[in-house]
Design a protein around this motif. Sequence first.
Motif, mmCIF file in Angstrom:
data_model
loop_
_atom_site.group_PDB
_atom_site.id
_atom_site.type_symbol
_atom_site.label_atom_id
_atom_site.label_comp_id
_atom_site.label_asym_id
_atom_site.label_seq_id
_atom_site.Cartn_x
_atom_site.Cartn_y
_atom_site.Cartn_z
ATOM 1 N N TYR A 297 -2.004 6.777 -6.189
ATOM 2 C CA TYR A 297 -3.130 7.608 -6.152
ATOM 3 C C TYR A 297 -2.812 9.002 -5.877
ATOM 4 N N ARG A 298 -1.640 9.244 -5.259
ATOM 5 C CA ARG A 298 -1.203 10.851 -5.426
ATOM 6 C C ARG A 298 -0.796 11.266 -6.628
ATOM 7 N N TRP B 96 0.825 -1.170 -0.061
ATOM 8 C CA TRP B 96 0.076 -0.156 0.174
ATOM 9 C C TRP B 96 0.826 1.153 0.006
ATOM 10 N N GLU B 97 2.220 1.068 0.378
ATOM 11 C CA GLU B 97 2.926 2.302 0.213
ATOM 12 C C GLU B 97 3.254 2.872 -0.857
ATOM 13 N N ALA C 244 -0.420 4.195 -2.447
ATOM 14 C CA ALA C 244 -0.602 5.437 -2.249
ATOM 15 C C ALA C 244 0.078 6.490 -3.136
#
Length: 231
Positions: free
Chosen positions: A19-20, A12-13, A16
């Motif tokens: 997504y950003r 998930w690191e 994320a």
Amino acid sequence: MKTIGLIGGMSWESSAEYYRIINQGVRDRLGPTASAQILMWSFNFAEIEELQHRGDWEALTARMVDAALLLEGGGADVLLICTNTMHRMAEEVQRAVNIPLIHIADPTAERIKAAGFTRVGLLGTAFTMEQDFYKGRLMAQHGLDVLIPGEEDRATVHRIIYEELVAGIVTEASREAYRQVMARLVERGAQALILGCTEIMLLVKPEDSTVPQFDTTAIHAQAAIDQSASV
């Protein structure tokens, strides 16, 4: 605007960061209040990691296909697998759905060739560096000469990814270890370096090598923006 389907959580690191980067890119392109239409399936990476190290690629493929079908059913127009390693089953995922899958190696290779480079060093998990699904595509479909680190360096790169980066741990000692690995690839003739694990960008910065770096996370995310957003 097209809806982007992200198969993430590995880890998930880096998801994320996808997504950003995608949302920032859509905002820059379409205006200050614009954001991307995104669907994400996020795996429990502990389960994925266990299957990877057991070598159960059949079970992993089934999970990836299921995730892709869920995203397609939810309305995704284009798919991204938010990790280099799991592109091992990219062809099976693409066959299972009727929407395009943006293969992470393709926009990366196009950027490298546009910059005029032909010989690149590849950093990633042991699976990505040692198996043919990734470097083979770069060579066969894009004509690149791909160098991988020596055995000890590969072990170092892999260990830092799985023991530190997927957990969000970034240390100066590991950055220095990567600097040394990259320097040895450059000594062997690498004109540029592929950061071929989506977590490496958390650790390595452009100033850490003497040759250009191609960050697959940022490049892959930009490819999604190009396909989904139009002015």
